[in-house]
Every structure is written in C-alpha cells, then in structure tokens.
Design a protein around this motif. Structure first.
Motif, PDB file in Angstrom:
ATOM      1  N   PRO A  55       0.963  -1.305   0.214  1.00  0.00           N
ATOM      2  CA  PRO A  55       0.044   0.020  -0.167  1.00  0.00           C
ATOM      3  C   PRO A  55       0.805   1.180  -0.158  1.00  0.00           C
ATOM      4  CG  PRO A  55      -0.099  -0.809   2.206  1.00  0.00           C
ATOM      5  CD  PRO A  55       0.833  -1.756   1.447  1.00  0.00           C
ATOM      6  N   SER A  56       0.314   2.402  -0.365  1.00  0.00           N
ATOM      7  CA  SER A  56       0.751   3.637  -0.118  1.00  0.00           C
ATOM      8  C   SER A  56      -0.227   4.695   0.439  1.00  0.00           C
ATOM      9  CB  SER A  56       1.038   4.307  -1.875  1.00  0.00           C
ATOM     10  OG  SER A  56       1.916   3.385  -2.443  1.00  0.00           O
ATOM     11  N   ALA A  57       0.390   5.735   1.052  1.00  0.00           N
ATOM     12  CA  ALA A  57      -0.505   6.781   1.714  1.00  0.00           C
ATOM     13  C   ALA A  57       0.224   8.058   1.622  1.00  0.00           C
ATOM     14  CB  ALA A  57      -0.562   6.316   3.274  1.00  0.00           C
ATOM     15  N   ASN A  84     -10.679   7.197  -5.126  1.00  0.00           N
ATOM     16  CA  ASN A  84      -9.701   7.390  -4.424  1.00  0.00           C
ATOM     17  C   ASN A  84      -8.945   8.655  -4.615  1.00  0.00           C
ATOM     18  OD1 ASN A  84      -8.292   6.469  -6.739  1.00  0.00           O
ATOM     19  ND2 ASN A  84      -7.763   4.459  -6.001  1.00  0.00           N
ATOM     20  N   VAL A  85      -8.985   9.277  -5.343  1.00  0.00           N
ATOM     21  CA  VAL A  85      -8.548  10.632  -5.551  1.00  0.00           C
ATOM     22  C   VAL A  85      -9.479  11.506  -4.789  1.00  0.00           C
ATOM     23  CG1 VAL A  85      -7.613  12.491  -6.935  1.00  0.00           C
ATOM     24  CG2 VAL A  85      -7.376  10.274  -7.661  1.00  0.00           C
ATOM     25  N   ARG A  86      -9.256  11.825  -3.541  1.00  0.00           N
ATOM     26  CA  ARG A  86     -10.302  12.574  -2.689  1.00  0.00           C
ATOM     27  C   ARG A  86     -10.581  13.975  -2.876  1.00  0.00           C
ATOM     28  NH1 ARG A  86     -11.848   8.861   1.300  1.00  0.00           N
ATOM     29  NH2 ARG A  86     -11.656   6.706   0.514  1.00  0.00           N
ATOM     30  N   ARG A  87      -9.347  14.753  -3.248  1.00  0.00           N
ATOM     31  CA  ARG A  87      -9.236  16.084  -3.447  1.00  0.00           C
ATOM     32  C   ARG A  87      -8.769  16.641  -4.798  1.00  0.00           C
ATOM     33  NH1 ARG A  87      -7.249  18.407   2.170  1.00  0.00           N
ATOM     34  NH2 ARG A  87      -6.012  16.684   1.872  1.00  0.00           N
ATOM     35  N   THR A  88      -9.068  17.326  -5.459  1.00  0.00           N
ATOM     36  CA  THR A  88      -8.638  17.995  -6.552  1.00  0.00           C
ATOM     37  C   THR A  88      -8.873  19.502  -6.635  1.00  0.00           C
ATOM     38  OG1 THR A  88     -10.635  17.784  -8.222  1.00  0.00           O
ATOM     39  CG2 THR A  88      -8.659  16.089  -8.144  1.00  0.00           C
ATOM     40  N   SER A  89      -7.932  20.452  -7.093  1.00  0.00           N
ATOM     41  CA  SER A  89      -8.297  21.931  -7.028  1.00  0.00           C
ATOM     42  C   SER A  89      -7.133  22.262  -8.086  1.00  0.00           C
ATOM     43  CB  SER A  89      -8.051  22.429  -5.722  1.00  0.00           C
ATOM     44  OG  SER A  89      -6.691  22.375  -5.210  1.00  0.00           O
ATOM     45  N   GLN A 105      -5.051   7.083   0.855  1.00  0.00           N
ATOM     46  CA  GLN A 105      -4.803   5.988   0.903  1.00  0.00           C
ATOM     47  C   GLN A 105      -4.895   5.073  -0.672  1.00  0.00           C
ATOM     48  OE1 GLN A 105      -3.755   4.383   3.683  1.00  0.00           O
ATOM     49  NE2 GLN A 105      -4.164   6.204   4.926  1.00  0.00           N
ATOM     50  N   LEU A 106      -3.857   4.412  -0.775  1.00  0.00           N
ATOM     51  CA  LEU A 106      -3.835   3.528  -2.094  1.00  0.00           C
ATOM     52  C   LEU A 106      -3.456   1.988  -1.637  1.00  0.00           C
ATOM     53  CD1 LEU A 106      -4.480   3.703  -5.018  1.00  0.00           C
ATOM     54  CD2 LEU A 106      -1.998   4.122  -5.238  1.00  0.00           C
ATOM     55  N   ALA A 112      -5.072   4.768  -8.909  1.00  0.00           N
ATOM     56  CA  ALA A 112      -5.631   6.173  -8.879  1.00  0.00           C
ATOM     57  C   ALA A 112      -5.403   6.804 -10.256  1.00  0.00           C
ATOM     58  CB  ALA A 112      -4.836   6.914  -7.600  1.00  0.00           C
ATOM     59  N   THR A 113      -6.291   7.359 -10.617  1.00  0.00           N
ATOM     60  CA  THR A 113      -6.399   8.135 -11.901  1.00  0.00           C
ATOM     61  C   THR A 113      -7.143   9.451 -11.804  1.00  0.00           C
ATOM     62  OG1 THR A 113      -6.993   6.086 -13.081  1.00  0.00           O
ATOM     63  CG2 THR A 113      -7.147   8.044 -14.330  1.00  0.00           C
TER      64      THR A 113
END
Length: 321
Positions: A55-57, A84-89, A105-106, A112-113
């Motif tokens: 896993p990665s975090a 799983n990409v929780r926030r973008t801006s 979390q991954l 994750a895309t």
C-alpha cells in the motif's frame, strides 16, 4: 519541456502527432501582434498511480496544464478521476496553472487516476506590420517589471552579458532593430546543440561554452534583453521553448512579441501549434524552496511495507475535437 520532480519512479507520455482544425482569425493593429490560423487539438493531461508491492499513503501531487493566453484558449472537455482521488483543485499563479490532487490511501494493487481532456485552440502569431514606433518601456507595469531582473539560470546582471548587450545594440536605431540584434547575436555567438542529459548551463554558461540546448540558448537571449532594459520571459511549450519580449507603442500600450532563437529563426511571429504550458522563468511554489525556471510535475507520499507506487504523468495528444 519534459521534466518532473517526484519522489518515486515516473513515466511521462508525450505524443508529437498532430490532428487539427484550421481557421483564420486576423487581428487589427499594425504595431501589435496579429493572430492568423488557429488550430484546435484535444490533449490529455494528468496522472495514473499504480500501487505495486504494497500500500501507499499520503500521496500529494501537482501537474501543470495549459491556461488561456491571447493566442491560446483552453476548455475542459472531460475528466476521469477515480474515487480514491479524494480532493482536486486548481492553482493559478502569474504565468502558471496547475492541478493539485490528494490520494490519502492507495491499497496494494489499486490504481488512482486523475486525467483531464482539454481542447486547446492555439493561434499562429504574425509579426506586426509596423515596428518603427515601438519603444522600450521606461515605466512598465508592475506585472511586467519582474521580467527585467535575474531569475534561475538567467544571470541578467552578469558583466559579460551586459557588455554583449551593449555591443550588439550599438548603432541600431529602433527598439525593434535592437532586440532583433540581440536575437541574431545570440544565434551567432552560441551554437544550438541538443543535450540529451539534464545539463543546464544557464545564460552565462551558454555564452562561455559557445554552445547550448534550447533552454539555455533562449535564456541567454532573455538575459540580453533584460540587460538592455527590455522586459523578456521564457515561454514553455511541450518539449519546446521560446522567448517573449515586451515593447510599447507611442501611446504607452505594451505588447508581448515572440522570438525563437534556436533552430529556424522566428522573430515577432510564432507558428508552433503545441500547447503553451507556462510563461515565465521565476516561479515560486510551496513544493520547492528555491524559485523555479520551469515548474514540472510533482508527487510525494509514503509507501507501505514493500510498496512502491508506479507513477505515469501524461501529456498526450488525443485527436481533434
């Protein structure tokens, strides 16, 4: 330019094949840049992260995307963002637009895309038909003045650069002739030599060695312009760069004009269709302590036991819309 600043191994995909639509959009104004044919392309920008071996975090990253300029318009056609990409801006600073993303979390084996499909319309820039009345600004606007000082790899105050700027412009009557002399002098003094490694000489190194890749050759021209009190800046395109210089007309209205120093000379005009990524060469971003001449992709985070994210940043041409 194809460079990146990441904490893990990375792959960047860039396509050079063009699919386009053309039309003509002339602009008035003999002492200003004019726009010719425009070309629309659909590009994909973004990142794909695969969690391999564990896993990665705490993954956080950024990537630059094209922004609107007088010669370029950008529209988001679609986006592909996994849950799983929780926030973008978006972050916009002077001359730079970035997308920011978080992956808290991954788990192992997941992907994750964060991808954007952008329709980028880029117009050809034509040289002004009348240049005799253009002058070097005595009191340029605040946002332009920053393009007069030194910046990373552009050593404007170097004595040899200042002396060369004076030598090249002596006897040239108009501002346009003076800046073109700086362009021709750069091409004559420094041979364009593509560099396969990330070797950056800077403006002074290019002048010293008599050879340079496109980045440092362009940096030398920018430094010479600034030493001659002409505002100038780098323009960063996909796997390419050129310069812009700033002059004013008799009424005090200023314009930026393009100049390609390496390869085929283009002075006051530009016909490259690729998206403009950034304009400028002294960017300050939270991810880096030092000012950046070019802001690349960035990713940081933590791998779990045996975890090693595989990162693929994309700058990929899709097709015409």
């Amino acid at each position: 330019m194809v460079r990146c600043l990441v904490a893990f191994g990375v792959l960047i995909l860039v396509s050079a094949t063009a699919h386009a639509q053309f039309d003509t959009k002339p602009e008035a104004g003999v002492a200003a840049p004019r726009l010719g044919k425009s070309q629309t392309q659909r590009w994909e920008f973004g990142v794909i992260i695969r969690s391999l071996g564990g896993p990665s975090a705490g993954l956080f990253g950024t990537f630059p995307i094209p922004a609107d300029w007088p010669e370029q318009q950008v529209k988001v056609a679609s986006e592909q963002i996994s849950p799983n990409v929780r926030r973008t801006s978006f972050r916009t600073t002077d001359g730079l637009k970035q997308m920011l993303f978080d992956v808290p979390q991954l788990p192992a084996g997941e992907t994750a895309t964060c991808l954007l499909a952008l329709e980028v319309t880029r117009a050809e820039q034509l040289a002004p038909t009348e240049t005799a009345g253009l002058v070097i600004p005595k009191d340029p606007p605040k946002e332009v003045r920053k393009s007069l000082g030194p910046s990373p790899f552009i050593e404007t105050t170097n004595t040899k650069i200042k002396a060369l700027a004076k030598e090249l412009t002596t006897g040239k009557e108009t501002a346009w002739e003076q800046v073109e002399a700086l362009c021709d002098g750069t091409r004559a003094r420094v041979k364009f030599e593509p560099e396969n490694k990330d070797l950056f000489r800077g403006a002074t190194g290019a002048l010293r060695d008599g050879k340079a890749d496109k980045e440092d050759l362009t940096s030398l021209f920018v430094a010479l312009c600034r030493a001659h009190k002409v505002p100038a800046r780098m323009v960063w395109v996909l796997d390419f760069c050129y310069a812009e210089f700033y002059l004013e007309d008799a009424a005090g209205k200023g314009e930026w004009f393009p100049c390609q120093v390496h390869g085929e000379k283009q002075f006051g005009s530009m016909n490259d269709p690729r998206p403009i990524l950034q304009k400028g060469d002294n960017f300050k971003i939270p991810e880096k302590k030092e000012p950046q001449r070019f802001v690349a992709e960035f990713l940081t985070g933590k791998g779990g036991t045996g975890g090693q994210p595989q990162v693929e940043f994309r700058r990929r041409l899709e097709a015409g819309p």
